[in-house]
Design an enzyme around this catalytic site. Structure first.
Site, short mmCIF file in Angstrom:
data_model
loop_
_atom_site.label_atom_id
_atom_site.label_comp_id
_atom_site.label_asym_id
_atom_site.label_seq_id
_atom_site.Cartn_x
_atom_site.Cartn_y
_atom_site.Cartn_z
N GLY C 149 0.82 -1.19 0.00
CA GLY C 149 0.00 0.00 0.00
C GLY C 149 0.86 1.25 0.00
O GLY C 149 2.06 1.20 0.31
N CYS C 150 0.25 2.38 -0.36
CA CYS C 150 1.02 3.62 -0.47
C CYS C 150 1.54 4.04 0.90
O CYS C 150 2.75 4.27 1.08
CB CYS C 150 0.18 4.71 -1.11
SG CYS C 150 -1.44 4.98 -0.36
N TYR C 151 0.66 4.16 1.88
CA TYR C 151 1.11 4.56 3.21
C TYR C 151 2.12 3.56 3.79
O TYR C 151 3.14 3.98 4.34
CB TYR C 151 -0.07 4.71 4.17
CG TYR C 151 -0.96 5.91 3.93
CD1 TYR C 151 -0.45 7.21 3.96
CD2 TYR C 151 -2.33 5.77 3.72
CE1 TYR C 151 -1.28 8.32 3.78
CE2 TYR C 151 -3.16 6.87 3.54
CZ TYR C 151 -2.64 8.14 3.57
OH TYR C 151 -3.45 9.22 3.40
N THR C 153 4.24 1.65 2.29
CA THR C 153 5.55 1.78 1.63
C THR C 153 6.34 2.91 2.26
O THR C 153 7.49 2.75 2.68
CB THR C 153 5.36 2.06 0.12
OG1 THR C 153 4.71 0.94 -0.47
CG2 THR C 153 6.69 2.31 -0.56
N CYS C 154 5.73 4.07 2.33
CA CYS C 154 6.45 5.24 2.81
C CYS C 154 6.73 5.13 4.31
O CYS C 154 7.81 5.48 4.79
CB CYS C 154 5.66 6.51 2.48
SG CYS C 154 6.65 8.01 2.51
#
Lengths: 346, 346, 346, 346
Positions: C149-151, C153-154
């Protein structure tokens, strides 16, 4: 206190009516009409009025509303009001219609541009086009107001002085308009999504936008001739604001002084129309949240044209603010009552 | 009528003071102070008040101003007011300082975080920290108000109920803050340019932002213990608005009901602080252009933490609006006079 | 040439896959799947590829697609892939799933947070969590990739070095996240409209966001302990970009040098993770349109905490870019092939 | 490898040159010239190239640079290059000038509109106006390229087919242009601040903008007659993008088919100019970060006018991209080398 009802209170124009009427000393809202949110708290839809408005959204029973209200504002889809309005309702309450249903005097023109059959053409003649700066006296006596469209308001007021004084060649008139996205309404469709509008600009409705005949009609009255023009709207990544840039050849022999004087004469007594100082271009930021229209004109002697410019808040002067201005006139109040906001910056 | 003077009238907080005072029934502006624009029309700098304000910008002669005004608002760089304020001026006029000069009671703390020597430490003790919801009675009697910073206003009000009731462990407190760009002021530097801010987000002043000790001081008063916390501001691509998201462990045995009740008890009588309904997250849009602070709290039993949230307009409640609220109290007026705006949407 | 098919090609992640694969030297797109736009030209939906892509959108027949493609990207709603994926398809083609269906190893956790019954739990174990920087070797051998997921990953990449080295107290970990609006997808609902997002900021999914267990799982692997944390996402008025600000107590005795070294060691060989110079805060603008993650850490000795920060493009590294990075590894290509874009500024 | 030097590398056009040249297979940057940032790391100014560019900014010694480079790009203030360019430099390296110094063939016109004395008028004749689609063959042989202005590029390409075919009355031509804010440069002045541009739109330079004579000259060549027109630019709250909306009377008897065919014929072989399908309006979003110009035309038979529209990225095709396109032609490369980006959406 004027008892006001709103049909379509949960659209952007509707909620702006709420904002304005809540701050109006002589009016109170008795009906928050919203088919989509019936039985829900209005403040659950627009959190800005949390703890200010406790009302529940009601439906669109216009007749019932007319028995409770002195004035009804309709911020509804095209064709809706024309389908339900009748003499009985108009005897009960004054009606200020923010849709286009009664703006255009020629039924055929309306039906052609809007693609809708008009259901109450008998009322069109009575309806007063509520551009207060131009039709003030008729507005005062009206039962039914056709509140002008956003683009027509800004376009007409930006061009009116030169049209009226006959200083421009109306056949050369071109209007290039730019609007913030609230003008597209609160409907859920892909082109209105944040990521589609942000960092983008485009023209739309090129040569087919429905505000075209409305502008043409008003400028025809002003100039005393049949006006046919180009009108091109553009969608701008901002919430509020309309900017008009209009072009026309000025008539031979016309001086810059005559042109400037036409604006100053037309608007000297108008509180809401501000003729800017020479060389200053209108900016939408300077009118945000207010009922002002800032206009100016530049004479280009190199090309023999004038560039007429106007900036306005599309949901205040272009919709709800103008509707309240009409209400004020219809009820004998100071025209600017509840509308003397200083524009919000930045 | 209260005669008001503004030093720093052409910054964003200064012009917001202008906007608010122009719409205030009991006040009038007698001095538009702006060193950068001396002798220019104020409305040539902020076109929103064209035809509303005819005044010319004046300088910053505080003593001369104090002889003409009942109250002076200073929206000036850090250290300026401390360098010029004196007893004579304070005898002439009340002073509401929007800078940080008198906010922090401990001179050493001020000098360390701001890197400036304080030039009038003898006045710090007298100055009242103008967070009306908390220090109302002292504000009423004050001659000199230290108007709270934007982040401290929103942070303190978002956390205050739980700090005061002793329901959270103050050593675990973390504040993650987000602000619109008007908070960065109107100074011309590359990081404030449109293309640098737009489509971007970043933290800044991480662990070194000057509002940190101000928040710590206020929450120390509230909790009765020495508070040291993390405060991280972020720059958001929008004009107005501050959002606070704060985290802390709640004390063992504390129930969600107690937590919610702390907020309701603290703000039941407060017009400007709105405790949202359970589950509703504050949004800056719902307070834009108004003096409201919307707060709410979420209890996360999984982690044993509360998430405290607050939204506010940084230049209204976070600067000019709060300053007017203070003025109202100091002059015995209704605290909300001139501040009952319905937030502007969209 | 790798033959690639996309299911969900007309969402924001899907069209980013199109953008990236069109510029990839070793891949070609053979299937533009989009249930909503079946039989329409893909370029009529996304005008950026006008005259570049002539293909017509197809449906979502995964089995048929698997017979034509070497790799299938699914950018589909939660639960979709789990409902249709089977051994036959996996024998035909590799699958890179951009949804959450195979990210979480514990079925019960998935079902609880997503509120969906998992239809193919037997495949979860085989699926490799495609965070290349951490699971590179497993990715190379995988048939089925759960693209992070985007969150997550970061968040994971921003915190990983300190979690892995055991330098922070994982029980004190708090993640405050901010995302551009493309993360909300292209669905038509009121909260995604331009006028609702613009000039606004809010938290959402507070303590309930579905990316929470995914982050917890990954950081549990990294730290070797069971991690429970607070994760709060915020919606930011910008198109692309995620910023993570994470807080934790560092363990007693840890030095700033150890902390910095943990980041440098972890990412020295990583092309896509850039450890910024000391004191520089990550900004989403510097990674826009690229596969980079910029990270940094600030040690606050006053509070005993570290502030960990990361910036990333949510639809590149946070979705499509990472998916292509996974594809590169799975097919034995240079990991950065087709992903060496210089970020777009401004 | 072509050795390229940039003077003015830290402006928006300069850094776009950096972005494009870094991704160009046949070029390398040997000189990052920036007077304001001399001796600083380029990547400390533009963090997007952190760990990609290690170079230090150099000054503007054009002669020294010409000895190291095969081609020099000057993204410098008006008048700078004309003041320093000489035969010696041109013998050493080819020069592509992104300023206006050599765009206008008539020195008097240049000096009048720019208010600067031209210091090297002897070079004007030799300079080739680098609008590749029109002057391709001359570009190939040029030593000195006058890279077209952003507005002139988009305006000329949008109008060229009808001007060249003689289908419109050039005396009726009006160009209404809208540009993102990167076009205003990276200079620090109040009107470029985020809070001044955001949520605002205004016209500027009305009838006096310096791109006017450049457009007139190019359209005069195309039409074979002396063109005098109105050109009005507007500032739009977005980073990148130019949209042109142009109006003219078409000549009596002209059919919509002839008009459409003129566009198709003019651009059939052009990779970078995309004639959209009938009825589709160009949007800047669809060309962002690319070298494309999307054009279309609408015939309004009601008014006898055509509305010509064009969308382009102002710093790619409008500046740096076109400069690279020119470089490609001058060095015998594929014209689109390093410029085949798929536009970034959203």
């Amino acid at each position: 206190m004027i008892k006001a009802g709103i049909i379509g209170a949960t659209g952007y124009a509707g909620q702006e009516l709420v904002r304005l009427l809540l701050q109006h000393r002589e009016a109170e809202i008795v009906w928050y009409g919203s088919r989509s949110y019936v039985d829900q708290k209005f403040s659950s839809v627009f959190g800005n009025v949390f703890q200010i408005v406790e009302d529940i959204c009601k439906g669109d029973d216009l007749l019932a509303l007319s028995e409770e209200a002195d004035v009804i504002f309709t911020a509804t889809p095209q064709g809706y009001l024309a389908g339900v309005l009748n003499e009985k309702i108009l005897q009960n309450a004054k009606v200020i219609d923010l849709s286009a249903d009664y703006r255009i005097k020629n039924v055929a023109t309306y039906e052609k541009w809007y693609g809708i059959q008009h259901k109450s053409p008998q009322l069109i003649k009575e309806a007063v086009y509520g551009l207060c700066e131009i039709n003030r006296e008729q507005v005062k006596k009206a039962r039914l107001i056709a509140n002008p469209g956003c683009y027509p308001t800004c376009s007409t007021l930006s061009i009116y002085p030169l049209a009226k004084e006959g200083l421009i060649d109306m056949d050369t008139l071109i209007i290039d308009a730019k609007s913030g996205t609230s003008g597209a309404g609160r409907g859920t469709k892909v082109p209105n999504l944040y990521c589609e509008v942000n960092e983008n600009i485009k023209a739309y409705g090129v040569s087919t936008h429905r505000h075209t005949p409305e502008i043409e009609e008003q400028l025809s009255y002003a100039s005393g001739q049949n006006v046919v023009l180009n009108f091109t709207p553009h969608l701008i990544p901002m919430n509020r604001g309309i900017l008009i840039t209009a072009y026309a050849k000025y008539k031979e022999g016309t001086t810059p002084e005559q042109i400037r004087k036409a604006y100053e004469d037309a608007y000297r007594e108008e509180y809401f129309v501000r003729v800017l100082e020479e060389g200053v271009c209108p900016e939408t930021k300077w009118v945000e949240g207010s009922n002002f229209v800032d206009v100016n004109v530049k004479v280009d002697e190199r090309t023999g044209r004038v560039i007429m410019m106007g900036a306005m808040d599309n949901i205040t002067k272009g919709a709800a603010g103008q509707a309240v201005q009409n209400m004020n006139l219809m009820f004998g109040l100071d025209e600017a009552e509840g509308l003397r906001f200083v524009p919000l910056v930045p």
